[in-house]
Write a protein that holds these residues in place. Structure first.
Motif, PDB file in Angstrom:
ATOM      1  N   ASP A   1       0.823  -1.206   0.000  1.00 28.74           N
ATOM      2  CA  ASP A   1       0.000   0.000   0.000  1.00 28.74           C
ATOM      3  C   ASP A   1       0.859   1.259   0.000  1.00 28.74           C
ATOM      4  OD1 ASP A   1      -2.376  -1.453   0.010  1.00 28.74           O
ATOM      5  OD2 ASP A   1      -2.478  -1.484   2.197  1.00 28.74           O
ATOM      6  N   ILE A   2       1.921   1.229   0.773  1.00 34.36           N
ATOM      7  CA  ILE A   2       2.786   2.412   0.875  1.00 34.36           C
ATOM      8  C   ILE A   2       3.280   2.847  -0.501  1.00 34.36           C
ATOM      9  CG2 ILE A   2       5.039   3.224   1.719  1.00 34.36           C
ATOM     10  CD1 ILE A   2       4.494   1.521   4.261  1.00 34.36           C
ATOM     11  N   ILE A   3       3.660   1.904  -1.334  1.00 40.26           N
ATOM     12  CA  ILE A   3       4.185   2.289  -2.654  1.00 40.26           C
ATOM     13  C   ILE A   3       3.139   2.228  -3.765  1.00 40.26           C
ATOM     14  CG2 ILE A   3       6.588   1.726  -2.131  1.00 40.26           C
ATOM     15  CD1 ILE A   3       6.099  -0.875  -3.819  1.00 40.26           C
ATOM     16  N   ASN A   4       1.906   1.850  -3.416  1.00 39.83           N
ATOM     17  CA  ASN A   4       0.828   1.791  -4.405  1.00 39.83           C
ATOM     18  C   ASN A   4       0.427   3.212  -4.799  1.00 39.83           C
ATOM     19  OD1 ASN A   4      -1.684   1.690  -5.700  1.00 39.83           O
ATOM     20  ND2 ASN A   4      -2.403  -0.023  -4.472  1.00 39.83           N
ATOM     21  N   LEU A   5       0.561   3.522  -6.062  1.00 43.36           N
ATOM     22  CA  LEU A   5       0.303   4.876  -6.546  1.00 43.36           C
ATOM     23  C   LEU A   5      -1.159   5.307  -6.366  1.00 43.36           C
ATOM     24  CD1 LEU A   5       2.451   4.775  -9.802  1.00 43.36           C
ATOM     25  CD2 LEU A   5       3.077   5.721  -7.577  1.00 43.36           C
ATOM     26  N   ASN A   6      -2.044   4.379  -6.068  1.00 46.21           N
ATOM     27  CA  ASN A   6      -3.465   4.696  -5.914  1.00 46.21           C
ATOM     28  C   ASN A   6      -3.966   4.574  -4.471  1.00 46.21           C
ATOM     29  OD1 ASN A   6      -3.966   5.135  -8.744  1.00 46.21           O
ATOM     30  ND2 ASN A   6      -3.684   2.931  -8.982  1.00 46.21           N
ATOM     31  N   PHE A   7      -3.073   4.279  -3.537  1.00 51.16           N
ATOM     32  CA  PHE A   7      -3.478   4.117  -2.143  1.00 51.16           C
ATOM     33  C   PHE A   7      -3.368   5.438  -1.390  1.00 51.16           C
ATOM     34  CE2 PHE A   7      -2.113   3.447   2.302  1.00 51.16           C
ATOM     35  CZ  PHE A   7      -3.251   2.832   2.799  1.00 51.16           C
ATOM     36  N   TYR A   8      -4.501   5.832  -0.785  1.00 51.65           N
ATOM     37  CA  TYR A   8      -4.551   7.000   0.086  1.00 51.65           C
ATOM     38  C   TYR A   8      -5.394   6.587   1.288  1.00 51.65           C
ATOM     39  CZ  TYR A   8      -2.593   9.362  -3.860  1.00 51.65           C
ATOM     40  OH  TYR A   8      -1.751   9.713  -4.876  1.00 51.65           O
ATOM     41  N   PRO A   9      -4.819   6.533   2.486  1.00 54.08           N
ATOM     42  CA  PRO A   9      -5.550   6.011   3.650  1.00 54.08           C
ATOM     43  C   PRO A   9      -6.680   6.930   4.091  1.00 54.08           C
ATOM     44  CG  PRO A   9      -3.443   6.914   4.325  1.00 54.08           C
ATOM     45  CD  PRO A   9      -3.478   6.969   2.821  1.00 54.08           C
ATOM     46  N   GLY A  10      -7.648   6.333   4.744  1.00 56.79           N
ATOM     47  CA  GLY A  10      -8.783   7.110   5.235  1.00 56.79           C
ATOM     48  C   GLY A  10      -9.799   7.317   4.131  1.00 56.79           C
ATOM     49  N   GLU A  11     -10.593   8.326   4.311  1.00 58.73           N
ATOM     50  CA  GLU A  11     -11.635   8.637   3.330  1.00 58.73           C
ATOM     51  C   GLU A  11     -11.001   9.037   2.009  1.00 58.73           C
ATOM     52  OE1 GLU A  11     -13.970  11.784   4.945  1.00 58.73           O
ATOM     53  OE2 GLU A  11     -14.126  10.805   6.888  1.00 58.73           O
ATOM     54  N   SER A  12     -11.723   8.800   0.936  1.00 56.98           N
ATOM     55  CA  SER A  12     -11.254   9.220  -0.381  1.00 56.98           C
ATOM     56  C   SER A  12     -11.157  10.739  -0.425  1.00 56.98           C
ATOM     57  CB  SER A  12     -12.206   8.748  -1.481  1.00 56.98           C
ATOM     58  OG  SER A  12     -12.270   7.357  -1.492  1.00 56.98           O
ATOM     59  N   ALA A  13     -10.254  11.203  -1.218  1.00 57.43           N
ATOM     60  CA  ALA A  13     -10.071  12.641  -1.373  1.00 57.43           C
ATOM     61  C   ALA A  13     -11.125  13.187  -2.328  1.00 57.43           C
ATOM     62  CB  ALA A  13      -8.676  12.946  -1.905  1.00 57.43           C
ATOM     63  N   ASN A  14     -11.323  14.487  -2.265  1.00 58.30           N
ATOM     64  CA  ASN A  14     -12.212  15.142  -3.215  1.00 58.30           C
ATOM     65  C   ASN A  14     -11.690  14.919  -4.628  1.00 58.30           C
ATOM     66  OD1 ASN A  14     -13.506  16.137  -0.967  1.00 58.30           O
ATOM     67  ND2 ASN A  14     -12.504  18.137  -1.081  1.00 58.30           N
ATOM     68  N   ASP A  15     -12.600  14.763  -5.553  1.00 55.63           N
ATOM     69  CA  ASP A  15     -12.211  14.556  -6.944  1.00 55.63           C
ATOM     70  C   ASP A  15     -11.338  15.693  -7.472  1.00 55.63           C
ATOM     71  OD1 ASP A  15     -13.369  12.090  -7.164  1.00 55.63           O
ATOM     72  OD2 ASP A  15     -15.232  12.846  -8.039  1.00 55.63           O
ATOM     73  N   ASP A  16     -11.684  16.937  -7.091  1.00 58.66           N
ATOM     74  CA  ASP A  16     -10.912  18.068  -7.614  1.00 58.66           C
ATOM     75  C   ASP A  16      -9.485  18.073  -7.085  1.00 58.66           C
ATOM     76  OD1 ASP A  16     -11.912  18.668  -5.059  1.00 58.66           O
ATOM     77  OD2 ASP A  16     -11.793  20.830  -5.410  1.00 58.66           O
ATOM     78  N   LEU A  17      -9.260  17.540  -5.911  1.00 57.87           N
ATOM     79  CA  LEU A  17      -7.906  17.461  -5.354  1.00 57.87           C
ATOM     80  C   LEU A  17      -7.085  16.406  -6.071  1.00 57.87           C
ATOM     81  CD1 LEU A  17      -6.093  18.590  -3.073  1.00 57.87           C
ATOM     82  CD2 LEU A  17      -6.943  16.754  -1.638  1.00 57.87           C
ATOM     83  N   MET A  18      -7.731  15.293  -6.414  1.00 56.87           N
ATOM     84  CA  MET A  18      -7.035  14.169  -7.028  1.00 56.87           C
ATOM     85  C   MET A  18      -6.800  14.377  -8.526  1.00 56.87           C
ATOM     86  SD  MET A  18      -6.398  12.131  -4.557  1.00 56.87           S
ATOM     87  CE  MET A  18      -6.072  10.509  -5.205  1.00 56.87           C
ATOM     88  N   GLN A  19      -7.545  15.270  -9.151  1.00 52.44           N
ATOM     89  CA  GLN A  19      -7.411  15.466 -10.609  1.00 52.44           C
ATOM     90  C   GLN A  19      -6.161  16.242 -10.934  1.00 52.44           C
ATOM     91  OE1 GLN A  19      -9.673  14.232 -12.886  1.00 52.44           O
ATOM     92  NE2 GLN A  19     -10.814  13.286 -11.240  1.00 52.44           N
TER      93      GLN A  19
END
Length: 165
Positions: free
Chosen positions: A147-165
């Protein structure tokens, strides 16, 4: 074959240069090796420096993991303050760790210890940067290496779409 006096003089010159102008010493040693002037090489200091290079690679792995895990902790425990800056730091550290390990595959054998040491630093970083008590963060790392090196792993709640874009 060199006389004992010439050899001692070479050793003294090498040590002096090593202590007073490291860059010049490195260039001198490279030239001596390039032209196979083995009897003039500052072997003792050269061995020390080669060993030091390996330690620096391990240290870089620990440092990058500390920053990455610290930001993952911040991401999870202070979700209201997530930012593009945190996201960029997480992404950059992951890519750099993956590259470091691909360039130095033998560092894989140091991962378990590096993760433990990095987590201690990561907790300190997360606590200092969030102003949350150190006790907020688990004493042991709960993230899996994958998970630590997984480019798509972010712990906790998902981030806002606008932040991740």
């Amino acid at each position: 074959m060199q006389s004992p006096q010439v050899k001692e003089s070479t050793v003294n010159l090498n040590n002096h240069l090593y202590e007073t102008d490291f860059y010049a010493w490195t260039q001198q040693q490279a030239n001596l090796l390039r032209y196979q002037q083995w009897n003039q090489v500052d072997l003792a200091n050269l061995i020390e420096e080669v060993e030091s290079l390996g330690r620096k690679e391990r240290q870089e792995l620990r440092n990058r993991l500390s920053i990455l895990i610290g930001h993952l902790l911040k991401w999870e425990y202070q979700s209201s303050k997530r930012s593009r800056s945190w996201l960029a730091t997480i992404r950059i550290q992951r890519r750099d760790i993956i590259k470091l390990l691909s360039e130095n595959p033998s560092l894989q054998s140091s991962l378990e210890v590096a993760l433990q040491e990095a987590y201690e630093n990561a907790r300190d970083l997360a606590s200092a940067e969030t102003n949350l008590p150190l006790s907020t963060f688990p004493p042991q790392c709960l993230y899996l290496w994958e998970d630590i090196i997984n480019l798509n792993f972010y712990p906790g709640e998902s981030a806002n779409d606008d932040l991740m874009q």
